[in-house]
Design a protein around this motif. Structure first.
Motif, PDB file in Angstrom:
ATOM      1  N   THR A   1      -9.767  65.521 -17.013  1.00 19.93           N
ATOM      2  CA  THR A   1     -10.678  64.848 -17.928  1.00 19.93           C
ATOM      3  C   THR A   1     -11.286  63.635 -17.235  1.00 19.93           C
ATOM      4  O   THR A   1     -10.568  62.819 -16.655  1.00 19.93           O
ATOM      5  CB  THR A   1      -9.934  64.400 -19.190  1.00 19.93           C
ATOM      6  OG1 THR A   1      -9.362  65.544 -19.830  1.00 19.93           O
ATOM      7  CG2 THR A   1     -10.878  63.719 -20.160  1.00 19.93           C
TER       8      THR A   1
ATOM      9  N   LYS B   1     -15.662  61.398 -23.022  1.00 16.45           N
ATOM     10  CA  LYS B   1     -15.048  62.118 -21.912  1.00 16.45           C
ATOM     11  C   LYS B   1     -15.699  63.480 -21.737  1.00 16.45           C
ATOM     12  O   LYS B   1     -16.374  63.976 -22.638  1.00 16.45           O
ATOM     13  CB  LYS B   1     -13.545  62.315 -22.169  1.00 16.45           C
ATOM     14  CG  LYS B   1     -12.763  61.044 -22.440  1.00 16.45           C
ATOM     15  CD  LYS B   1     -11.327  61.368 -22.792  1.00 16.45           C
ATOM     16  CE  LYS B   1     -10.536  60.099 -23.094  1.00 16.45           C
ATOM     17  NZ  LYS B   1      -9.122  60.405 -23.450  1.00 16.45           N
TER      18      LYS B   1
ATOM     19  N   SER C   1     -17.125  53.686 -21.826  1.00 10.57           N
ATOM     20  CA  SER C   1     -16.070  52.984 -22.552  1.00 10.57           C
ATOM     21  C   SER C   1     -16.721  52.029 -23.543  1.00 10.57           C
ATOM     22  O   SER C   1     -17.701  51.364 -23.217  1.00 10.57           O
ATOM     23  CB  SER C   1     -15.183  52.188 -21.581  1.00 10.57           C
ATOM     24  OG  SER C   1     -14.612  53.045 -20.609  1.00 10.57           O
TER      25      SER C   1
ATOM     26  N   TRP D   1     -14.725  67.426 -19.583  1.00  4.13           N
ATOM     27  CA  TRP D   1     -13.761  68.180 -18.795  1.00  4.13           C
ATOM     28  C   TRP D   1     -14.426  68.644 -17.505  1.00  4.13           C
ATOM     29  O   TRP D   1     -15.448  69.328 -17.526  1.00  4.13           O
ATOM     30  CB  TRP D   1     -13.244  69.375 -19.575  1.00  4.13           C
ATOM     31  CG  TRP D   1     -12.293  70.257 -18.816  1.00  4.13           C
ATOM     32  CD1 TRP D   1     -12.549  71.478 -18.284  1.00  4.13           C
ATOM     33  CD2 TRP D   1     -10.930  69.963 -18.511  1.00  4.13           C
ATOM     34  NE1 TRP D   1     -11.433  71.976 -17.660  1.00  4.13           N
ATOM     35  CE2 TRP D   1     -10.414  71.065 -17.781  1.00  4.13           C
ATOM     36  CE3 TRP D   1     -10.085  68.876 -18.779  1.00  4.13           C
ATOM     37  CZ2 TRP D   1      -9.104  71.120 -17.321  1.00  4.13           C
ATOM     38  CZ3 TRP D   1      -8.782  68.933 -18.320  1.00  4.13           C
ATOM     39  CH2 TRP D   1      -8.302  70.034 -17.614  1.00  4.13           C
TER      40      TRP D   1
ATOM     41  N   SER E   1     -13.841  66.529 -25.571  1.00  2.00           N
ATOM     42  CA  SER E   1     -13.697  65.394 -26.470  1.00  2.00           C
ATOM     43  C   SER E   1     -13.870  65.796 -27.918  1.00  2.00           C
ATOM     44  O   SER E   1     -13.149  65.331 -28.803  1.00  2.00           O
ATOM     45  CB  SER E   1     -14.715  64.309 -26.115  1.00  2.00           C
ATOM     46  OG  SER E   1     -14.619  63.229 -26.999  1.00  2.00           O
TER      47      SER E   1
ATOM     48  N   TYR F   1     -13.557  55.916 -25.930  1.00  2.00           N
ATOM     49  CA  TYR F   1     -14.035  56.508 -24.688  1.00  2.00           C
ATOM     50  C   TYR F   1     -14.766  57.812 -24.982  1.00  2.00           C
ATOM     51  O   TYR F   1     -14.405  58.565 -25.889  1.00  2.00           O
ATOM     52  CB  TYR F   1     -12.855  56.812 -23.749  1.00  2.00           C
ATOM     53  CG  TYR F   1     -11.917  55.648 -23.572  1.00  2.00           C
ATOM     54  CD1 TYR F   1     -12.169  54.675 -22.613  1.00  2.00           C
ATOM     55  CD2 TYR F   1     -10.788  55.509 -24.388  1.00  2.00           C
ATOM     56  CE1 TYR F   1     -11.314  53.586 -22.455  1.00  2.00           C
ATOM     57  CE2 TYR F   1      -9.933  54.428 -24.237  1.00  2.00           C
ATOM     58  CZ  TYR F   1     -10.205  53.470 -23.274  1.00  2.00           C
ATOM     59  OH  TYR F   1      -9.365  52.393 -23.128  1.00  2.00           O
TER      60      TYR F   1
ATOM     61  N   LYS G   1     -20.705  54.653 -17.305  1.00  3.40           N
ATOM     62  CA  LYS G   1     -19.937  55.152 -16.164  1.00  3.40           C
ATOM     63  C   LYS G   1     -20.440  54.602 -14.836  1.00  3.40           C
ATOM     64  O   LYS G   1     -19.698  54.602 -13.839  1.00  3.40           O
ATOM     65  CB  LYS G   1     -19.936  56.674 -16.150  1.00  3.40           C
ATOM     66  CG  LYS G   1     -21.296  57.334 -16.028  1.00  3.40           C
ATOM     67  CD  LYS G   1     -21.157  58.838 -16.081  1.00  3.40           C
ATOM     68  CE  LYS G   1     -22.517  59.519 -16.018  1.00  3.40           C
ATOM     69  NZ  LYS G   1     -22.381  61.007 -16.103  1.00  3.40           N
TER      70      LYS G   1
ATOM     71  N   ILE H   1     -13.561  60.203 -17.712  1.00  2.00           N
ATOM     72  CA  ILE H   1     -14.102  59.236 -18.669  1.00  2.00           C
ATOM     73  C   ILE H   1     -15.515  58.867 -18.244  1.00  2.00           C
ATOM     74  O   ILE H   1     -15.754  58.500 -17.093  1.00  2.00           O
ATOM     75  CB  ILE H   1     -13.213  57.984 -18.744  1.00  2.00           C
ATOM     76  CG1 ILE H   1     -11.857  58.334 -19.368  1.00  2.00           C
ATOM     77  CG2 ILE H   1     -13.895  56.884 -19.565  1.00  2.00           C
ATOM     78  CD1 ILE H   1     -10.897  57.167 -19.454  1.00  2.00           C
ATOM     79  N   ASP H   2     -16.445  58.970 -19.185  1.00  2.00           N
ATOM     80  CA  ASP H   2     -17.831  58.611 -18.904  1.00  2.00           C
ATOM     81  C   ASP H   2     -18.102  57.169 -19.315  1.00  2.00           C
ATOM     82  O   ASP H   2     -18.263  56.298 -18.482  1.00  2.00           O
ATOM     83  CB  ASP H   2     -18.776  59.571 -19.644  1.00  2.00           C
ATOM     84  CG  ASP H   2     -18.668  60.994 -19.114  1.00  2.00           C
ATOM     85  OD1 ASP H   2     -18.654  61.152 -17.887  1.00  2.00           O
ATOM     86  OD2 ASP H   2     -18.586  61.926 -19.930  1.00  2.00           O
TER      87      ASP H   2
END
Length: 380
Positions: A87, A78, A92, A80, A8, A76, A110, A89-90
């Motif tokens: 990727t 993120k 939002s 890896w 990110s 977001y 998340k 997403i943790d």
């Protein structure tokens, strides 16, 4: 909330390079649950990025996303996943300005938990920052002011620059970033309050650079040191050397040479002090077409002529030729600063790595007599 990771962060800087023009920036803060958070929110067309910090964690975390037609920011964090090679997403975050200067948001973690919150602009006056004067006079963003609102500086040692003229080394014990201040000496006409405000602002920005460079404390490295080359009642010249290895990259070293007027802390350019043109000096701004033409046609040739007179053994090419200092292009846009002996000029060359650092290329002040527009006490 600390879900942003290296992918990110790298993506953030890729976005920064794609959009040369940042359309708008918001500096906001508020409580998300029990945690007070400060956010810098940047628009880039329909894309957006955000940096956020808390009072307890001053290191940047990064969010990135898009702006919807109704003005809502969808962001977001993120990371890896090296095993899945994708990727993930943790968190939002959804933000929208409901009323002028009042932002409504939802932070969705998340694990599915959601927290609603309200943000308002960061007001520097309300921070009770110990260095509000320096912040208002110089370029410190509200976000960075928030980050450094609890900073305190500790004196390390005193250093003599010349007879009766001293600086003190000072450090922020938390970030470990050190810099200097000038000590007043009325007997030597050293009145340092104004320049010290500027030095405080530089120090605060150096601290901010570290917290922006180093992710989660262990990911990255930022170090700096300085050297004061010249200081008199009118001018100060110094250099800042920085090493940055941000977010696990290989890192780079950089040096900035700075010269300021003591009376108002305004930055000096060479044309403020010396003019090598054949015609009366016009009002030039660094980077303008006329400035470039002057540097190409008049400044560079005259500097080379002076250096040839002073240092013929360096300028005249020797065989084998490893570094041709006789190339006028080297001297059109030199780095520079003042020393007790004269004006130091460092050539600019992007191609010849065999050239030395040209520590010898100092033009004595008396050699510059005929070109001086403002003396500033440089010639005794």
């Amino acid at each position: 909330m600390k879900g942003a990771f290296i992918f990110s962060l790298l993506l953030y800087f890729n976005i920064m390079s794609l959009y040369a023009h940042r359309e708008k920036t918001y500096y906001l803060f508020g409580k998300i649950g029990e945690t007070e958070v400060a956010i810098q929110l940047d628009e880039y067309g329909t894309d957006c990025t955000a940096r956020y910090i808390t009072k307890k964690d001053k290191y940047d975390s990064i969010l990135e996303g898009e702006i919807l037609e109704n003005g809502q920011f969808n962001l977001y964090s993120k990371h890896w996943d090296k095993d899945k090679k994708t990727t993930i997403i943790d968190d939002s975050v959804y933000l929208i300005e409901k009323e002028k200067n009042i932002w409504s948001g939802t932070w969705k973690y998340k694990d599915g938990k959601e927290v609603n919150f309200v943000l308002t602009p960061i007001l520097i006056e309300a921070l009770n920052h110990p260095y509000t004067s320096a912040i208002k006079k110089h370029v410190i963003t509200p976000f960075n002011a928030y980050r450094t609102q609890d900073v305190y500086f500790t004196d390390i040692k005193k250093e003599k620059i010349s007879k009766g003229i001293y600086i003190k080394h000072t450090i922020d014990p938390i970030s470990k970033i050190s810099f200097f201040r000038v000590l007043n000496n009325p007997k030597k006409n050293i009145i340092a309050d104004t320049i010290n405000d500027k030095l405080v602002a530089i120090h605060l920005n150096m601290i901010n650079e570290k917290y922006s460079c180093v992710y989660a404390v262990s990911k990255g490295n930022y170090t700096s040191n300085f050297e004061v080359h010249f200081l008199n009642p009118q001018l100060i010249s110094f250099s800042i050397n920085t090493h940055q290895a941000c977010y696990g990259d290989q890192g780079e070293d950089s040096t900035e040479h700075e010269t300021f007027k003591m009376i108002d802390a305004k930055k000096i350019i060479l044309e403020d002090l010396y003019w090598f043109g054949n015609k009366p000096q016009p009002e030039l701004q660094k980077g303008e077409y006329e400035w470039f033409q002057y540097r190409y046609k008049e400044f560079g040739p005259k500097i080379l002529a002076l250096l040839t007179e002073l240092y013929p053994e360096k300028i005249t090419p020797q065989k084998p030729i490893e570094c041709n200092y006789n190339d006028v292009k080297l001297w059109e846009f030199p780095e520079w600063y003042f020393t007790p002996k004269g004006l130091y000029l460092k050539y600019q060359s992007q191609t010849n790595k065999k050239c030395d650092d040209s520590t010898w290329s100092v033009i004595p002040y008396e050699k510059l007599n005929g070109f001086t527009t403002m003396e500033f006490g440089l010639i005794k």
